[in-house]
Enzyme design. Structure first.
Site, PDB file in Angstrom:
ATOM      1  N   SER A  61       3.709   0.998  46.892  1.00 13.15           N
ATOM      2  CA  SER A  61       3.582  -0.287  47.587  1.00 13.15           C
ATOM      3  C   SER A  61       2.150  -0.797  47.618  1.00 13.15           C
ATOM      4  O   SER A  61       1.823  -1.700  48.388  1.00 13.15           O
ATOM      5  CB  SER A  61       4.073  -0.161  49.029  1.00 13.15           C
ATOM      6  OG  SER A  61       5.247   0.570  49.077  1.00 13.15           O
ATOM      7  N   GLU A  94      15.992   3.624  52.732  1.00 14.40           N
ATOM      8  CA  GLU A  94      16.839   3.744  51.532  1.00 14.40           C
ATOM      9  C   GLU A  94      17.995   4.713  51.789  1.00 14.40           C
ATOM     10  O   GLU A  94      19.141   4.445  51.412  1.00 14.40           O
ATOM     11  CB  GLU A  94      16.006   4.230  50.338  1.00 14.40           C
ATOM     12  CG  GLU A  94      16.839   4.349  49.060  1.00 14.40           C
ATOM     13  CD  GLU A  94      16.165   5.158  47.974  1.00 14.40           C
ATOM     14  OE1 GLU A  94      14.976   4.920  47.686  1.00 14.40           O
ATOM     15  OE2 GLU A  94      16.840   6.040  47.405  1.00 14.40           O
ATOM     16  N   SER A 139       6.635   6.897  52.362  1.00 16.15           N
ATOM     17  CA  SER A 139       6.919   8.312  52.093  1.00 16.15           C
ATOM     18  C   SER A 139       6.456   8.712  50.708  1.00 16.15           C
ATOM     19  O   SER A 139       6.011   9.830  50.499  1.00 16.15           O
ATOM     20  CB  SER A 139       8.403   8.617  52.294  1.00 16.15           C
ATOM     21  OG  SER A 139       9.158   8.066  51.255  1.00 16.15           O
ATOM     22  N   ASN A 140       6.531   7.807  49.737  1.00 17.72           N
ATOM     23  CA  ASN A 140       6.103   8.215  48.396  1.00 17.72           C
ATOM     24  C   ASN A 140       4.589   8.418  48.350  1.00 17.72           C
ATOM     25  O   ASN A 140       4.101   9.286  47.629  1.00 17.72           O
ATOM     26  CB  ASN A 140       6.627   7.246  47.333  1.00 17.72           C
ATOM     27  CG  ASN A 140       5.824   5.973  47.256  1.00 17.72           C
ATOM     28  OD1 ASN A 140       4.811   5.935  46.586  1.00 17.72           O
ATOM     29  ND2 ASN A 140       6.259   4.938  47.959  1.00 17.72           N
TER      30      ASN A 140
END
Ligand code: F3S
Length: 287
Positions: free
Chosen positions: A268, A130, A225-226
């Site tokens: 995800s 992103e 990463s989240n």
């Protein structure tokens, strides 16, 4: 002794990821070769299912330029202006742009502000898709700050004005801290907090659940990463925080003596995987 499961309501697919995944499944119904630019989400199960249905992945602009007649789906992370251009130049491609509208908003801010002469600072992780995409909407590149040290040592002309945006999945508190550091150093920054609410709500709820849980489970992929951030936040509240991809990663003893087990999941993680883990934990008193 039975286990109480505390499920986070804000867990799993966010709006943008759900939308992108649905767009791939919808495209499949239309037939014809389908490609995604990078894996549509950080989840092996979903990506594996799509691969079995014939969805292929391209990773580079060279590959895009050489694509035969097909449908190409841009994932929710978005891409740079240059990549969009490359897609537009290949007449074989019907493009479905599944860039999350919240990411599109960042692209617009970055494009417009850099056009007006502001320098862009992205608070996020360099190398994340992103962030790489967002950099590509700034007229002449962007600075990326991902750690406190990078904020402290940031050095650029103070004659410029700066527009600061965030990677949508960045840690809310760190974003505020880094912005405060930049202000303190005397940079003229106009700040747009572009952290997505889905992330904020997910992080906040996970923190609250972890604080009351004996064991906290974060379901997500290692390269998301989240999910890694959720783990970090939960770990501060609950020493016994586990980071798993699926039910199979739970080990005997993981839940030993636990009465309250919290469960959350990264953006995800499909709902059926969360449900599978929930059922397993609820029944798995022998774990
Ligand atoms: Fe979009 Fe927020 Fe998800 S920016 S992709 S809804 S985390």
């Amino acid at each position: 002794m039975s286990i109480q499961v505390i499920n986070a309501k804000n867990a799993g697919f966010c709006f943008g990821v759900e939308r992108a995944v649905n767009q791939v499944y919808e495209a499949l119904q239309g037939g014809g070769p389908i490609y995604t630019y990078g894996p549509i989400i950080h989840n092996e199960t979903v990506v594996g299912d799509l691969a079995a249905k014939g969805v292929r992945i391209v990773e580079t602009e060279e590959e895009i330029a050489a694509l035969p007649v097909c449908t190409l789906i841009v994932r929710s992370h978005g891409v740079s202006k240059q990549v969009m251009q490359t897609i537009a130049e290949n007449a074989n491609i019907t493009c479905i742009d599944a860039t999350c509208p919240f990411v599109q908003r960042i692209h617009k801010i970055v494009e417009e502000e850099s056009e007006k002469g502001a320098k862009i600072i992205i608070i996020g992780n360099a190398g994340h898709a992103e962030v790489e995409g967002t950099i590509g909407w700034a007229k002449d590149g962007a600075f990326v700050i991902g750690t406190e040290e990078e904020a402290q040592t940031f050095s650029a002309s103070k004659d410029n004005s700066y527009t600061v945006v965030a990677q949508t999945t960045f840690h809310a508190r760190k974003f505020e801290d880094f912005v405060a550091i930049l202000h303190k150093k005397g940079y003229n920054c106009s700040v747009v907090n572009t952290i997505c609410n889905a992330t904020h709500d997910r992080q906040q709820e996970a923190k609250e659940i972890a604080a009351r849980a004996d064991v906290m489970i974060v379901i997500g992929s290692e390269n998301s990463s989240n999910s890694a951030k959720l783990f970090e936040i939960c770990r501060k509240e609950c020493q016994r925080t586990l980071f798993i991809q699926s039910r199979e990663d739970l080990r005997p003893g993981d839940l030993e003596g636990a009465e309250n087990v919290g469960i959350t999941a990264g953006a995800s993680t499909p709902r059926d995987i969360i449900e599978e883990v929930t059922v397993y934990v609820r029944n798995g008193t022998k774990l």
